[in-house]
Design an enzyme around this catalytic site. Sequence first.
Site, short mmCIF file in Angstrom:
data_model
loop_
_atom_site.label_atom_id
_atom_site.label_comp_id
_atom_site.label_asym_id
_atom_site.label_seq_id
_atom_site.Cartn_x
_atom_site.Cartn_y
_atom_site.Cartn_z
N GLU A 50 0.88 -1.16 0.00
CA GLU A 50 0.00 0.00 0.00
C GLU A 50 0.92 1.22 0.00
O GLU A 50 1.59 1.50 0.99
CB GLU A 50 -0.88 0.03 1.25
CG GLU A 50 -1.83 -1.14 1.37
CD GLU A 50 -2.68 -1.03 2.62
OE1 GLU A 50 -3.91 -1.09 2.49
OE2 GLU A 50 -2.13 -0.89 3.73
N ASP A 93 -5.07 9.52 10.02
CA ASP A 93 -3.81 8.90 10.42
C ASP A 93 -3.30 9.45 11.74
O ASP A 93 -3.51 10.63 12.07
CB ASP A 93 -2.75 9.12 9.33
CG ASP A 93 -3.03 8.29 8.10
OD1 ASP A 93 -3.04 7.05 8.23
OD2 ASP A 93 -3.24 8.85 7.01
#
Length: 269
Positions: free
Chosen positions: A51, A62
């Site tokens: 990824e 995040d």
Amino acid sequence: MPLPHTSTSPSAQLHPCSVSLGIFLPAGLTAPLAERRTIDALAESGTGLFEVGVPHRAPVLDGPTITSAYHEALDRGTRVRDVLDTVSRAASRAPVVVMVYWESVARYGPGRFARDMKSAGAAGIMVVDLPDALAGTWAATLTETGLSSPRLVPPHTADDTLDEVCASASGWLYAPAAHEPTGYQGPLDLAGLDRSVRRLRKASTLPVVSGIGISTPALARAVAPLVDGVMVGSPIVGALTSAGREAAAALVADFATAVSAPAKDATHE
């Protein structure tokens, strides 16, 4: 359950085995030569899927580890054109899905972004904050380009919305293992994850993968029986930035071993 593919080349397959280990790598974290060596080391240690993250200044989903890595990459001058080089190298070693925030796609141009990532070797693009209103158009763009469109599906997604998400997804559905930003290191509600995965399997025939909060090989071993793929990001990024390539590769190997020998009863471990 393998994800659909149309050829035997690495970049065309999203999952080469029934339970695959995906490793997140932010593009541009290091200089190009060092990055290439990192990709090779992680691939050789058991990465079944890369990824590749497109650095973003405000990655709201995040946690601090990936946010810091993104900021470091941006401060190095990393732009989408540099991400293409990362994708190309990673795709020579394993299938690649590009992880990106919509703002980056919109700024670059959705059609151009899809075409350029496809040319670089990506198998799919997952927009982690894809606006619902744009999901259909974006899915059509990726279909026309020959790319998959995995979708992130939070467990609180309403039934009618779930149907829409599944209709606009291809490649896989992503079931978060934790309801926190990436990098979460607390306990996981495995029974809750199991319910979420079962719900997704009823709504779609697409494979289901899980990530976020899978902070140790032991947790990966517990999650693996529930899903078709296990995604690990912050632990590897943290190892790269704090201890270096060899330490990160060793940790990938530990995760790969755990995923290949999952717990028999994950919901009670």
